[in-house]
Design a protein around this motif. Sequence first.
Motif, PDB file in Angstrom:
ATOM      1  N   GLY A 655     -28.237  23.743  31.617  1.00 45.50           N
ATOM      2  CA  GLY A 655     -28.787  24.750  32.516  1.00 45.50           C
ATOM      3  C   GLY A 655     -28.478  24.419  33.958  1.00 45.50           C
ATOM      4  O   GLY A 655     -27.760  23.464  34.245  1.00 45.50           O
ATOM      5  N   ALA A 656     -28.977  25.282  34.838  1.00 49.64           N
ATOM      6  CA  ALA A 656     -28.756  25.069  36.275  1.00 49.64           C
ATOM      7  C   ALA A 656     -30.059  25.325  37.018  1.00 49.64           C
ATOM      8  O   ALA A 656     -30.857  26.162  36.608  1.00 49.64           O
ATOM      9  CB  ALA A 656     -27.672  26.016  36.779  1.00 49.64           C
ATOM     10  N   THR A 657     -30.238  24.572  38.087  1.00 50.06           N
ATOM     11  CA  THR A 657     -31.418  24.774  38.944  1.00 50.06           C
ATOM     12  C   THR A 657     -30.943  24.925  40.382  1.00 50.06           C
ATOM     13  O   THR A 657     -30.200  24.083  40.885  1.00 50.06           O
ATOM     14  CB  THR A 657     -32.378  23.567  38.857  1.00 50.06           C
ATOM     15  OG1 THR A 657     -32.868  23.474  37.521  1.00 50.06           O
ATOM     16  CG2 THR A 657     -33.552  23.729  39.815  1.00 50.06           C
ATOM     17  N   PHE A 658     -31.325  26.048  40.979  1.00 49.12           N
ATOM     18  CA  PHE A 658     -31.034  26.253  42.408  1.00 49.12           C
ATOM     19  C   PHE A 658     -32.336  26.033  43.165  1.00 49.12           C
ATOM     20  O   PHE A 658     -33.343  26.689  42.875  1.00 49.12           O
ATOM     21  CB  PHE A 658     -30.507  27.672  42.650  1.00 49.12           C
ATOM     22  CG  PHE A 658     -29.091  27.850  42.165  1.00 49.12           C
ATOM     23  CD1 PHE A 658     -28.017  27.715  43.033  1.00 49.12           C
ATOM     24  CD2 PHE A 658     -28.837  28.138  40.822  1.00 49.12           C
ATOM     25  CE1 PHE A 658     -26.710  27.865  42.579  1.00 49.12           C
ATOM     26  CE2 PHE A 658     -27.534  28.279  40.365  1.00 49.12           C
ATOM     27  CZ  PHE A 658     -26.458  28.139  41.239  1.00 49.12           C
ATOM     28  N   ALA A 659     -32.345  25.080  44.089  1.00 50.67           N
ATOM     29  CA  ALA A 659     -33.561  24.788  44.857  1.00 50.67           C
ATOM     30  C   ALA A 659     -33.359  25.228  46.303  1.00 50.67           C
ATOM     31  O   ALA A 659     -32.456  24.755  46.981  1.00 50.67           O
ATOM     32  CB  ALA A 659     -33.861  23.298  44.808  1.00 50.67           C
ATOM     33  N   VAL A 660     -34.198  26.172  46.732  1.00 49.12           N
ATOM     34  CA  VAL A 660     -34.080  26.689  48.098  1.00 49.12           C
ATOM     35  C   VAL A 660     -35.241  26.123  48.925  1.00 49.12           C
ATOM     36  O   VAL A 660     -36.396  26.208  48.511  1.00 49.12           O
ATOM     37  CB  VAL A 660     -34.159  28.234  48.090  1.00 49.12           C
ATOM     38  CG1 VAL A 660     -34.160  28.783  49.517  1.00 49.12           C
ATOM     39  CG2 VAL A 660     -33.008  28.817  47.287  1.00 49.12           C
ATOM     40  N   THR A 661     -34.911  25.519  50.046  1.00 53.38           N
ATOM     41  CA  THR A 661     -35.960  24.998  50.942  1.00 53.38           C
ATOM     42  C   THR A 661     -35.878  25.763  52.250  1.00 53.38           C
ATOM     43  O   THR A 661     -34.791  25.897  52.829  1.00 53.38           O
ATOM     44  CB  THR A 661     -35.723  23.504  51.231  1.00 53.38           C
ATOM     45  OG1 THR A 661     -35.477  22.844  49.989  1.00 53.38           O
ATOM     46  CG2 THR A 661     -36.915  22.860  51.897  1.00 53.38           C
ATOM     47  N   LEU A 662     -37.026  26.295  52.704  1.00 51.91           N
ATOM     48  CA  LEU A 662     -37.031  27.083  53.943  1.00 51.91           C
ATOM     49  C   LEU A 662     -38.088  26.523  54.889  1.00 51.91           C
ATOM     50  O   LEU A 662     -39.203  26.214  54.449  1.00 51.91           O
ATOM     51  CB  LEU A 662     -37.384  28.544  53.640  1.00 51.91           C
ATOM     52  CG  LEU A 662     -36.452  29.272  52.675  1.00 51.91           C
ATOM     53  CD1 LEU A 662     -37.072  30.586  52.240  1.00 51.91           C
ATOM     54  CD2 LEU A 662     -35.098  29.523  53.335  1.00 51.91           C
TER      55      LEU A 662
END
Length: 669
Positions: A655-662
Amino acid sequence: MTPSPNMPLVKTISERCRVCYTCIRECPAKAIRVAEGQAHVLDERCIGCGNCVRVCSQNAKRVLTNINQVRMLLGGQTPVAAVIAPSFPAEFAGMDHATLVGMIRTLGFDYVNEVAFGADLVAGRYRKLLDGSADRRYIATTCPAIIRFVERYHPEMVDQLAPVVSPMVATARALKRLHGDGLRIVFIGPCIAKKAEAASNSLNDDVDVAITFAELRVMLLKEGVDPSTVQASAFDPPHGGLGRVFAINGGMLQTAGVAEDLLTGHVVTAEGRSSFPQAIRAFENGDLDSRLLEVLCCNGCIMGAGVTNEDGYFARRNRVSQYARQQAEALDADRWRAAMTDMADLDLNRRFVANDQRLAMPSREQITRILQDMGKQRAEDELNCGACGYDTCLEHAIAIHKGLAETDMCLPNTIERIKATMTELTSTNRELAETREQLIQSEKLASMGQLAAGIAHEVNNPLSVVLMYTHLLLEDESLDEKLREDLRMVVDQAGRCRKIVGGLLDFARQNKVVRQPTDVRETVDHALRMLSHPDNVCVSVRHDLDDPIAEIDRDQIIQVLTNLFTNAFAAMTEAGGTLTVRTGDDGAAVRIEVSDTGPGIPSDILGKIFDPFFTTKQIGKGTGLGLAVTYGIVKMHRGDIAVTTNTNPGVGPTGATFAVTLPRIEGDV
Ligand code: ADP
């Protein structure tokens, strides 16, 4: 003629000094200052023992040389006598003393005498001192380095220095009585401190110059004096007696006929760099109540720094004893006694002058602060490894306070700091590489954005015209079905073009972020509701936000989430799976993670997925703009997007995990 007492006895040759701190360890006077990584000998503190010269493996210590003064004396009109220290057999192994005397005469000396005669005279004075008032206690003054040590570091004890000149000065005075005051005297011996004694203001120019055996060898070599052709010759009178053993520790006592009695402890001897300071300290504070303390800085004069012969202590000692024995057997006792009687009234008195070089000791607080600067917060941090040249960390700290040492000399601390710097450097390097990557990506996106905006603008209008006219044509009821079918195809494809153009416009528009306080939880839920998810995919949402409000551009973040969800669903259409969305925060930043259980992203394309128009989807399915747009929006928010993925089921779930930090508010990370 006497060399200035201000000329340094020992100097460091900076280019040769490799800063190993061995000289510091061996210096009993702590007369070496390390400044800017260089070990300098402080002449005002130096006692001239020459330990630093002896232990320096790099030959970085240069001893004051007086060869030129000797040459000038020899070139003059007045007669010159060479007075040779009793330790000469230690230096000139395998050479008959008569050959050595012959060689010295070849250099131009008018007389060649043994200091042993002066030693006999001095020994007599010590005998008298001990026979005198029993309340007086003395430190013997035959070793000039010891005199300098007491004057500098035990100035209160100057009056306890035995008021007797050295055998060198006694010999000089005896020769001047015999040959007249005009006689010039050159002392040749094993000792560097003798140079300072000869130049001392507290003596009356008794000795003009003192040179070492090393310098004598240089002179003999330069003059080409060959021992095999030289005419052997005896020492000039007056000849010495037992004084020949002065060069060996305890020799002075034996000459004076005084024994070191272990029961009474009246006379004590000590020698060597660690013993003699202890003995003097004990003598001063009363722990040692002997009447006479005979201290020698070296392990006897035979081990002096001016000796070049590399034989060990016992071999040297053996040669001196052997020579003294032979000469004692051949001694004309009557002549010797007569010479001694002639000199009985010779003035052999000497006074000493305190020259306090002690430096103020630091307070306990100052020591603690210095130790902390060296990275030694707790007692167990004090390794006392001695690498700095000081026996303990405490001694090192005291030396730093006195301006003699530097913090950097602490090896364990320096290693720790290098390690920390390495770690910092590695992490800075990594950050730099990441920033460079991001910069390249941003630049790529910026130029692509301009191009995309241009194309979108130009294509959008004609596309609208095509669609409008196609729709108009489709309204004509009379059209035959085949033509209608073709027109529908035109509408479909034009619609697809419009989608692409829309994507391009989104891509180009990303640089305008309109921040509003937004509920991140609601934004995620809204974006999920907007998309219908495949039946074989289940969705799991976990919000873990302490504060759900962040200043973000809600529409743009919905677009980011839509792109990530769409890709995740696309990755799981065939086999099904789970889309997991997690939110979280840590005060300054909010985090949204989108994970799928699809096949993952192969490593060979991982570096390209954020590139505009990169797609692995079938024609018509993907534009390759989703992640490029996503990346642009996140970066315009001064946030970050990271991807982790696994394609190997053998290692774990794929699988894939996209982690967005804002950042929660503009400017925060
Ligand atoms: P598009 O979806 O139009 O292809 P994107 O920029 O959104 O464009 O994605 C680029 C490529 O990245 C996709 O074609 C796909 O190969 C890969 N990709 C993106 N997300 C995922 C995912 N969750 N799992 C596997 N591959 C993905």
